[in-house]
Motif scaffolding. Structure first.
Motif, PDB file in Angstrom:
ATOM      1  N   LEU A  89       0.830  -1.200   0.000  1.00 35.54           N
ATOM      2  CA  LEU A  89       0.000   0.000   0.000  1.00 35.54           C
ATOM      3  C   LEU A  89       0.865   1.251   0.000  1.00 35.54           C
ATOM      4  CD1 LEU A  89      -2.714   1.398   0.129  1.00 35.54           C
ATOM      5  CD2 LEU A  89      -2.704   1.093   2.619  1.00 35.54           C
ATOM      6  N   GLU A  90       1.930   1.239   0.785  1.00 32.40           N
ATOM      7  CA  GLU A  90       2.835   2.392   0.803  1.00 32.40           C
ATOM      8  C   GLU A  90       3.494   2.589  -0.557  1.00 32.40           C
ATOM      9  OE1 GLU A  90       3.125   4.599   3.181  1.00 32.40           O
ATOM     10  OE2 GLU A  90       1.570   3.501   4.285  1.00 32.40           O
ATOM     11  N   ALA A  91       3.840   1.468  -1.202  1.00 36.21           N
ATOM     12  CA  ALA A  91       4.443   1.573  -2.532  1.00 36.21           C
ATOM     13  C   ALA A  91       3.455   2.172  -3.533  1.00 36.21           C
ATOM     14  CB  ALA A  91       4.901   0.199  -3.006  1.00 36.21           C
ATOM     15  N   TYR A  92       2.159   1.770  -3.451  1.00 37.99           N
ATOM     16  CA  TYR A  92       1.155   2.357  -4.321  1.00 37.99           C
ATOM     17  C   TYR A  92       1.011   3.851  -4.043  1.00 37.99           C
ATOM     18  CZ  TYR A  92      -0.469  -2.219  -5.990  1.00 37.99           C
ATOM     19  OH  TYR A  92      -0.558  -3.438  -6.580  1.00 37.99           O
ATOM     20  N   ARG A  93       1.039   4.236  -2.762  1.00 37.24           N
ATOM     21  CA  ARG A  93       0.900   5.647  -2.418  1.00 37.24           C
ATOM     22  C   ARG A  93       2.060   6.465  -2.970  1.00 37.24           C
ATOM     23  NH1 ARG A  93      -1.013   4.824   3.915  1.00 37.24           N
ATOM     24  NH2 ARG A  93      -3.260   4.506   3.479  1.00 37.24           N
ATOM     25  N   ARG A  94       3.275   5.905  -2.871  1.00 38.41           N
ATOM     26  CA  ARG A  94       4.431   6.632  -3.399  1.00 38.41           C
ATOM     27  C   ARG A  94       4.304   6.839  -4.908  1.00 38.41           C
ATOM     28  NH1 ARG A  94       7.236   3.200   0.149  1.00 38.41           N
ATOM     29  NH2 ARG A  94       7.849   1.858  -1.600  1.00 38.41           N
ATOM     30  N   SER A  95       3.694   5.886  -5.558  1.00 39.47           N
ATOM     31  CA  SER A  95       3.517   5.992  -7.014  1.00 39.47           C
ATOM     32  C   SER A  95       2.215   6.683  -7.386  1.00 39.47           C
ATOM     33  CB  SER A  95       3.545   4.592  -7.648  1.00 39.47           C
ATOM     34  OG  SER A  95       4.742   3.926  -7.360  1.00 39.47           O
ATOM     35  N   ARG A  96       1.444   7.142  -6.345  1.00 44.36           N
ATOM     36  CA  ARG A  96       0.163   7.821  -6.550  1.00 44.36           C
ATOM     37  C   ARG A  96      -0.822   6.948  -7.334  1.00 44.36           C
ATOM     38  NH1 ARG A  96       1.120  12.938  -9.486  1.00 44.36           N
ATOM     39  NH2 ARG A  96       2.824  11.797 -10.438  1.00 44.36           N
ATOM     40  N   ILE A  97      -0.866   5.687  -6.990  1.00 43.29           N
ATOM     41  CA  ILE A  97      -1.755   4.721  -7.628  1.00 43.29           C
ATOM     42  C   ILE A  97      -2.964   4.488  -6.741  1.00 43.29           C
ATOM     43  CG2 ILE A  97      -2.002   2.340  -8.438  1.00 43.29           C
ATOM     44  CD1 ILE A  97      -0.260   4.113 -10.195  1.00 43.29           C
ATOM     45  N   ARG A  98      -4.178   4.538  -7.338  1.00 45.75           N
ATOM     46  CA  ARG A  98      -5.397   4.245  -6.578  1.00 45.75           C
ATOM     47  C   ARG A  98      -6.076   2.960  -7.091  1.00 45.75           C
ATOM     48  NH1 ARG A  98      -7.658   8.581  -3.765  1.00 45.75           N
ATOM     49  NH2 ARG A  98      -9.195   7.050  -3.059  1.00 45.75           N
ATOM     50  N   GLY A  99      -6.283   2.852  -8.395  1.00 42.22           N
ATOM     51  CA  GLY A  99      -6.904   1.645  -8.946  1.00 42.22           C
ATOM     52  C   GLY A  99      -5.876   0.767  -9.647  1.00 42.22           C
ATOM     53  N   VAL A 100      -6.024  -0.576  -9.564  1.00 43.94           N
ATOM     54  CA  VAL A 100      -5.047  -1.488 -10.154  1.00 43.94           C
ATOM     55  C   VAL A 100      -5.717  -2.823 -10.453  1.00 43.94           C
ATOM     56  CG1 VAL A 100      -4.272  -2.267  -7.878  1.00 43.94           C
ATOM     57  CG2 VAL A 100      -2.767  -2.565  -9.842  1.00 43.94           C
ATOM     58  N   GLN A 101      -5.279  -3.443 -11.530  1.00 38.29           N
ATOM     59  CA  GLN A 101      -5.711  -4.810 -11.848  1.00 38.29           C
ATOM     60  C   GLN A 101      -4.522  -5.594 -12.396  1.00 38.29           C
ATOM     61  OE1 GLN A 101      -6.248  -6.772 -14.809  1.00 38.29           O
ATOM     62  NE2 GLN A 101      -5.175  -5.292 -16.128  1.00 38.29           N
ATOM     63  N   SER A 102      -4.467  -6.901 -12.088  1.00 37.88           N
ATOM     64  CA  SER A 102      -3.389  -7.787 -12.573  1.00 37.88           C
ATOM     65  C   SER A 102      -4.017  -9.011 -13.211  1.00 37.88           C
ATOM     66  CB  SER A 102      -2.463  -8.200 -11.421  1.00 37.88           C
ATOM     67  OG  SER A 102      -1.767  -7.078 -10.905  1.00 37.88           O
ATOM     68  N   THR A 103      -3.543  -9.345 -14.401  1.00 34.86           N
ATOM     69  CA  THR A 103      -4.064 -10.491 -15.164  1.00 34.86           C
ATOM     70  C   THR A 103      -2.945 -11.497 -15.393  1.00 34.86           C
ATOM     71  OG1 THR A 103      -5.694  -9.123 -16.303  1.00 34.86           O
ATOM     72  CG2 THR A 103      -5.105 -11.219 -17.341  1.00 34.86           C
ATOM     73  N   PRO A 104      -3.134 -12.778 -15.003  1.00 31.53           N
ATOM     74  CA  PRO A 104      -2.101 -13.800 -15.248  1.00 31.53           C
ATOM     75  C   PRO A 104      -1.902 -14.030 -16.745  1.00 31.53           C
ATOM     76  CG  PRO A 104      -3.707 -14.553 -13.623  1.00 31.53           C
ATOM     77  CD  PRO A 104      -4.269 -13.315 -14.238  1.00 31.53           C
TER      78      PRO A 104
END
Length: 970
Positions: A374-389
């Motif tokens: 979560l801290e890494a997302y905050r540093r990158s200013r990321i709020r929404g994310v999705q990952s697809t295998p």
């Protein structure tokens, strides 16, 4: 009567009114305060409204089917005259107006204004009779219907749904005369009306229903301006407006949905074009950075994302390794350089769950609360994310691709569906790069291996141009790659064989056949050494040759050995040629069918039998030679001599059995029915069958536990079994199971077999089977389904013939794909071995002296064995090495029996026997023969001749001699 039984268009009204005008008119008549009736062309009343019934003091329906004249209060004659005048006026003008005196049910009368009009429905004429103010109401109804028609045109031309709704509400208020009106729309999923229907009165509502039955909402009216409330006509008019509104709303909604769908399709087409561009770029660029950059750019565009990343799975550690990113700072991307299943990021969750993970807002995700991710997302200013295998074609996880948004975001199903196509391309790219890396490593390993094996290695393209040599080639030849590339290597081949080598290599390249040839190659010091050169084609998945791989092996020593062997082979070939010529001269001419059958059987078995036979005979000869050598070394040790003599005899007996099986496979002879143990027969045939069937066919012997004897010829039965085994093997090209079983069987009422006991011998395979029409002809001579040169069509015919000659029969069961079973039925017998075969020295002379036997054989070693054996049995023996010597001895010795070798140079055994019987007509003769074709021997010496077949035991020699002496001429 309410008019239910009236003609369908009885209430239709000519003019531009809506299609449902008939229903509106019906509602008007039912609610009218003045009387209305409908009269058929013959004057019968077929409809009255409630006001008409009340006006005449009748119940509902009581006036139906009465003649209209019965309602008149005038005298009958005057009534009929007035009716005729009305009819003429209606016929001329279409209507009549005036006053009429009417008669009630109770007899009272009244005068009322009447209006009579004529119309036709379903080609039938009717009168419509209306009293009082009903005509004014009819004009009002027609006016309202005309207003609805005009409103429908305005509503249809409205461009938007809101405009349509405004026109509908205004039309309802103005046409029906309400103080207020409104309309409410249901959601697309509503199944019923939004509110309960108000009853007629101060409020009036009609449901809006789509053509599919789905509720669209309600159209409502409030407060009639007349102050009298809403009546049935108002309700019918509102229903018509509701239908009009429903059609307009549904049409507008369909148009909106269509426009939305067109917009979605345009978006999807754009996305697919983007994917096509990515495919083109992936094929054009071969560097990993360029490939992954194309994929990440497409991911950001397709998902309208701010950032994207792609990772590859390390199968050994199970972690994801970052391959590329877009939209991140390098420092931010470092947080996801390596991701494992413990990570709380979407990549870690997708790795754990083996499926896509979507987090619309990382700040509200409970699973990520307080985590380093979560801290890494905050540093990158990321709020929404999705990952697809990323999955390989075989379904294995190879990596992960993710998209990120700087604002909370939930991707649509359409976006995810398009993104899955990009993920497929990304997975293929990762898999291809992994395969290329593995190929590079394998290529390096191959070069290392090729440079260290003790051979010269090379590789050529599909056209035969050599493009690679290992280091040993350069070391041996001293040449450079430029000197020997392509076809340059031929310059190092010895000049005298160079044309042949090139011709052979060109032939292999043209046909795809492996190349193998031994020829001299020049070394760096100028000397030539012979090399065995082999080249094999390498094919792609479509069986097309893509390259050749070859080796050159120094065979200097092998060449010397081969030269000696070739000399020996030539000498042996000459000997065999002479022997073959001699045998061909002695063989009788055979019928074409029998020759073809025998040759086919031999050729089918030779390939598989040759290796096994050579191996077995080497073992047998090793045992015999070794035993004899050990006896020769210590001949004075009786126990040692007996032990090794037993070993040699056992080996010789095994060789005898093997030779007998081979002769049974090769020769043709007459049926000699004797008692035969099937258990013993299969015990002797097992090894031969195993070699002939090969390793792909499993053999099972399922023999009846009670040993039984059949009456047949052992050689012919063996041949029948071999024929059936060969057919079964050919029916199972990919391997299978062959079962041979025996069972007792009794015949009773069989049209083909005599009543009695038989043994059923069943041979069953799991092969391809036969169609019914093929199975029906299987036993026919010369019928075959095999290709030309692969079968004569006599195998099963011979099996059937052998079974019939033995007193039984053969039957076949088969179905396509279900294998084949051939059943032989052989007569069972309780006979034992003939007592005439009991051993013991036989004497013919009346004086009690032993019988004198003349032994004739050109082989001195075999002749000495024969003489010694006969002397050991107590016979008198004289010997001769050839026919002329034997004839000279016959004149003086007068032997009791002639024991002669069949095949001798000069005078053979048959000719000697013929000449001996001229000198001594009653002389018994026993022929000793190793000749394979028994029929040829019998043709020369007669079918009743005694023949002792080589190799034989001395006991068999004694039995044959004793039988000949005892069965001699009387």
């Amino acid at each position: 009567m309410t008019g239910t039984d009236l003609p369908p268009d009885a209430f239709a009204h000519r003019g531009p009114e809506p299609a449902c005008a008939a229903e509106l008119y019906r509602a008007f008549w039912e609610s009218a305060t003045d009387g209305v009736c409908l009269v058929s062309e013959d004057g019968l009343i077929i409809y009255t409204n409630p006001a008409q019934d009340s006006m005449y003091g009748c119940r509902a329906g009581e006036l139906i089917n009465r003649h209209i004249a019965t309602l008149s209060a005038y005298p009958e004659a005057q009534s009929l005259r007035r009716m005729a005048l009305v009819a003429r006026h209606v016929a001329a003008k279409g209507q009549w107006k005036g006053e009429w005196r009417h008669c009630r049910k109770d007899g009272t009368s009244f005068i009322a204004a009447c209006h009579v009009s004529a119309f036709r429905a379903d080609d039938v004429s009717y009168w419509l009779c209306i009293t009082g103010q009903a005509q004014a109401s009819l004009r009002r109804c027609s006016s309202q219907l005309q207003a609805i028609t005009e409103a429908a045109l305005v509503i249809a031309q409205a461009p938007t749904l809101d405009e349509k709704l405004k026109h509908i509400v205004r039309a309802a208020r103005q046409i029906i005369g309400a103080r207020r009106s409104d309309i409410s729309l249901a959601t697309a999923t509503a199944d019923g009306p939004l509110h309960p229907m108000p009853a007629a009165g101060d409020q009036l509502a009609a449901p809006l229903i789509a053509s599919t039955g789905r509720s669209l909402g309600q159209l409502r009216l409030y407060g009639n301006r007349k102050g009298t409330g809403f009546d049935a006509v108002d309700e019918a008019l509102l229903g018509q407006l509701a239908q009009l509104a429903s059609a307009s709303i549904e049409q507008a909604q369909v148009s909106m949905e269509l426009r939305e769908r067109e917009a979605e399709l345009a978006t999807e087409v754009s996305a697919l074009r983007k994917l096509q561009e990515v495919s083109t770029l992936l094929l054009r660029d071969d560097t990993a950075d360029a490939i992954f950059d194309h994929i990440l750019t497409a991911a950001v565009d397709l998902m309208s994302a701010d950032c994207a990343s792609i990772q590859m799975l390390d199968p050994e550690s199970g972690t994801l390794r970052l391959l590329g990113f877009r939209g991140f700072h390098a420092a931010s991307a470092e947080a996801w350089r390596l991701v494992d299943a413990v990570s709380e990021s979407t990549c870690g969750a997708a790795l754990r769950n083996s499926g896509r993970v979507v987090i619309p807002d990382v700040e509200t995700c409970e699973a990520m609360a307080g985590s380093a991710d979560l801290e890494a997302y905050r540093r990158s200013r990321i709020r929404g994310v999705q990952s697809t295998p990323l999955l390989s074609r075989s379904g294995e996880l190879v990596g992960m691709i993710s998209t990120h948004w700087r604002q909370p975001h939930t991707p649509s199903e359409r976006d995810l569906r398009i993104f899955d196509l990009l993920a497929r391309q990304a997975a293929d790219a990762i898999e291809r790069k992994a395969a290329e890396e593995a190929l590079r490593i394998r290529g390096k390993e191959f070069e290392t291996l090729a440079d260290n094996i003790p051979a010269l290695c090379w590789m050529a393209d599909a056209d035969g141009n050599v493009h690679w040599y290992n280091e040993r080639w350069y070391h041996y030849s001293g040449a450079s790659f430029a000197d020997i590339k392509g076809w340059g290597w031929t310059a190092l081949v010895a000049a005298e064989v160079r044309p042949l080598v090139m011709k052979r290599w060109q032939h292999s390249v043209a046909t795809g056949e492996p190349f193998e040839m031994t020829f001299p190659i020049k070394s760096a010091d100028g000397a030539y050494r012979p090399f065995l050169t082999r080249g094999v084609p390498i094919h792609d998945t479509d069986r097309r040759i893509i390259r050749w791989f070859g080796t050159n092996v120094d065979v200097q020593e092998q060449v010397e050995v081969e030269r000696v062997l070739e000399q020996r082979v030539r000498e042996r070939t000459r000997e065999l040629r002479h022997a073959n010529a001699r045998l061909e001269a002695e063989m009788a001419e055979r019928e074409r069918a029998e020759t073809a059958l025998r040759q086919a059987q031999k050729m089918q078995a030779v390939g598989q039998l040759a290796g096994g036979i050579a191996h077995d005979f080497n073992n047998l000869l090793g045992a015999i030679v070794g035993s004899l050598d050990l006896m020769r070394r210590q001949p004075d040790d009786p126990e040692r001599v007996r032990r090794f003599t037993s070993i040699a005899l056992q080996a010789a007996e095994r060789g005898t059995r093997l030779t007998g099986q081979l002769l049974a496979f090769a020769r043709v002879q007459r049926i000699e029915q004797k008692p035969l143990h099937l258990h013993d027969l299969f015990t002797n045939l097992r090894d031969l069958l195993g070699r002939m069937l090969g390793p792909m066919v499993q053999l099972t012997l399922d023999l009846d536990p009670e040993p039984a004897m059949v009456l047949s010829d052992q050689t012919q039965i063996e041949m029948a079994i071999l024929n059936l085994a060969i057919n079964a093997r050919d029916a199972m090209p990919d391997g299978g199971h062959l079962t041979i079983a025996t069972r007792p069987w009794r015949s009773a009422g069989d049209a083909e077999l005599a009543a009695g006991d038989y043994i059923e011998l069943a041979v069953t395979d799991t092969g391809c089977g036969m169609a019914p029409d093929v199975a029906a002809r299987a036993f026919e001579p010369f019928f075959t389904t095999k290709d030309v040169g692969q079968g004569t069509g006599l195998g099963l015919a011979q099996v059937y013939s052998i079974a019939r000659q033995s007193g039984g029969t053969a039957r076949l069961e088969s179905r396509p794909g279900g294998g084949t079973t051939v059943r032989l039925y052989l007569p069972r017998t309780d006979l034992s071995v003939d007592a005439a075969q009991r051993r013991g020295p036989k004497r013919r002379a009346e004086a009690g002296e032993p019988a004198m036997i003349l032994v004739v054989d050109d082989d001195p070693d075999l002749r000495r064995v024969l003489v010694a054996s006969l002397e050991a049995f107590g016979f008198g023996v004289i010997e001769a090495p050839d026919g002329p010597t034997a004839l000279s001895l016959l004149a003086s010795a007068q032997p009791d029996l002639l024991l002669v070798d069949f095949a001798m140079p000069g005078m053979n055994g048959a000719k000697l026997a013929d000449m001996a019987r001229r000198l001594q007509p009653d002389l018994p003769v026993v022929f000793v023969s190793g000749y394979a074709d028994t029929a040829a021997v019998e043709k020369l010496v007669g079918p009743e001749a005694s023949v002792l077949r080589k190799p034989f035991l001395v006991d068999e020699l004694e039995d044959m001699v004793a039988a000949a002496l005892n069965s001699g001429p009387e």
